[in-house]
Design a protein around this motif. Sequence first.
Motif, mmCIF file in Angstrom:
data_model
loop_
_atom_site.group_PDB
_atom_site.id
_atom_site.type_symbol
_atom_site.label_atom_id
_atom_site.label_comp_id
_atom_site.label_asym_id
_atom_site.label_seq_id
_atom_site.Cartn_x
_atom_site.Cartn_y
_atom_site.Cartn_z
ATOM 1 N N SER A 48 0.889 -1.276 0.099
ATOM 2 C CA SER A 48 0.109 -0.058 0.073
ATOM 3 C C SER A 48 1.011 1.186 -0.012
ATOM 4 C CB SER A 48 -1.100 -0.082 1.307
ATOM 5 O OG SER A 48 -0.172 0.459 2.301
ATOM 6 N N ASN A 49 0.275 2.514 -0.262
ATOM 7 C CA ASN A 49 0.973 3.592 -0.392
ATOM 8 C C ASN A 49 1.270 3.851 1.042
ATOM 9 O OD1 ASN A 49 2.168 5.944 -2.020
ATOM 10 N ND2 ASN A 49 0.637 7.009 -1.157
ATOM 11 N N THR A 50 0.671 3.719 2.131
ATOM 12 C CA THR A 50 0.485 4.191 3.281
ATOM 13 C C THR A 50 2.077 3.172 4.071
ATOM 14 O OG1 THR A 50 -1.562 4.419 3.822
ATOM 15 C CG2 THR A 50 -0.425 3.920 5.692
ATOM 16 N N GLU A 51 2.035 1.903 3.385
ATOM 17 C CA GLU A 51 3.278 1.095 3.900
ATOM 18 C C GLU A 51 4.523 1.622 3.227
ATOM 19 O OE1 GLU A 51 0.801 -3.234 4.608
ATOM 20 O OE2 GLU A 51 1.700 -2.768 2.566
ATOM 21 N N TYR A 52 4.378 2.021 2.085
ATOM 22 C CA TYR A 52 5.312 2.530 1.325
ATOM 23 C C TYR A 52 5.916 3.973 2.165
ATOM 24 C CZ TYR A 52 8.359 5.017 -2.328
ATOM 25 O OH TYR A 52 9.347 5.782 -2.720
ATOM 26 N N LEU A 53 4.931 4.973 2.271
ATOM 27 C CA LEU A 53 5.055 6.200 3.100
ATOM 28 C C LEU A 53 6.054 5.772 4.498
ATOM 29 C CD1 LEU A 53 2.226 8.236 1.794
ATOM 30 C CD2 LEU A 53 4.603 8.459 0.935
ATOM 31 N N LEU A 58 10.926 6.334 7.737
ATOM 32 C CA LEU A 58 11.969 5.627 8.214
ATOM 33 C C LEU A 58 13.335 5.662 7.503
ATOM 34 C CD1 LEU A 58 9.900 2.794 9.682
ATOM 35 C CD2 LEU A 58 10.859 4.694 11.047
ATOM 36 N N SER A 59 13.254 5.619 6.127
ATOM 37 C CA SER A 59 14.560 5.491 5.475
ATOM 38 C C SER A 59 15.311 6.808 5.646
ATOM 39 C CB SER A 59 14.403 5.280 4.187
ATOM 40 O OG SER A 59 13.762 6.134 3.394
ATOM 41 N N GLU A 60 14.627 7.859 5.907
ATOM 42 C CA GLU A 60 14.984 9.361 5.938
ATOM 43 C C GLU A 60 15.426 9.546 7.250
ATOM 44 O OE1 GLU A 60 11.826 11.349 4.103
ATOM 45 O OE2 GLU A 60 12.482 10.907 2.032
ATOM 46 N N ALA A 61 15.065 8.821 8.337
ATOM 47 C CA ALA A 61 15.365 9.314 9.906
ATOM 48 C C ALA A 61 16.691 8.710 10.142
ATOM 49 C CB ALA A 61 14.335 8.751 10.735
ATOM 50 N N PRO A 62 17.463 9.491 11.289
ATOM 51 C CA PRO A 62 18.578 9.141 11.552
ATOM 52 C C PRO A 62 18.543 7.698 12.244
ATOM 53 C CG PRO A 62 17.887 11.187 12.537
ATOM 54 C CD PRO A 62 16.768 10.749 11.780
ATOM 55 N N GLY A 63 19.469 6.840 11.860
ATOM 56 C CA GLY A 63 19.517 5.534 12.167
ATOM 57 C C GLY A 63 18.460 4.554 11.720
ATOM 58 N N ARG A 64 17.686 5.462 10.523
ATOM 59 C CA ARG A 64 16.663 4.718 9.866
ATOM 60 C C ARG A 64 15.517 4.162 11.046
ATOM 61 N NH1 ARG A 64 19.619 0.754 6.020
ATOM 62 N NH2 ARG A 64 18.782 -0.614 7.627
ATOM 63 N N GLN A 65 15.302 5.068 11.980
ATOM 64 C CA GLN A 65 14.202 4.669 13.173
ATOM 65 C C GLN A 65 13.630 5.959 13.580
ATOM 66 O OE1 GLN A 65 15.749 3.378 17.274
ATOM 67 N NE2 GLN A 65 17.351 2.982 15.954
#
Length: 155
Positions: A48-53, A58-65
Amino acid sequence: MTSRAEASADAVRPLTAEEEAVVRSLPCLVYALPRAIDADMMREQRLSNTEYLTMMHLSEAPGRQLRMGELANACEMSLSGTTRVVQRLESEGFIQRVRCDRDGRSWHAALTDAGLARLEEAWPTNLAAVRRHFLDHLKGIDLAKLATALQNVAG
């Protein structure tokens, strides 16, 4: 400087045809655009687009979290809705929940290596859907001004 009476009079001034068209098209856009992108994502990626977003933020956050509350805010979702999405992605191995190091009470959602790989796999479909359903319709419009205006409206 405008007086209160002038500002009030301006507020009740009838909309022009162009203003009316913009105001009436916004609810359609807010409803139809996410559905169209979601349909493409589900058809082509079974994601889903929600899952993608969720994985994108998360991919853009420090430490991916991110803390669950921060992730909910980033995704414009309720905390309970975010929890359900994270649980689905966790069951696929794309996200894992980890205790916060600082207080030990709250939880973080962390994007796994498999989640990052899945996000990268789904990215071309998302990009094509965003272009097809939205950006391709904005040819000739000053996108910097539009982005600023939309950000101002969103507050």
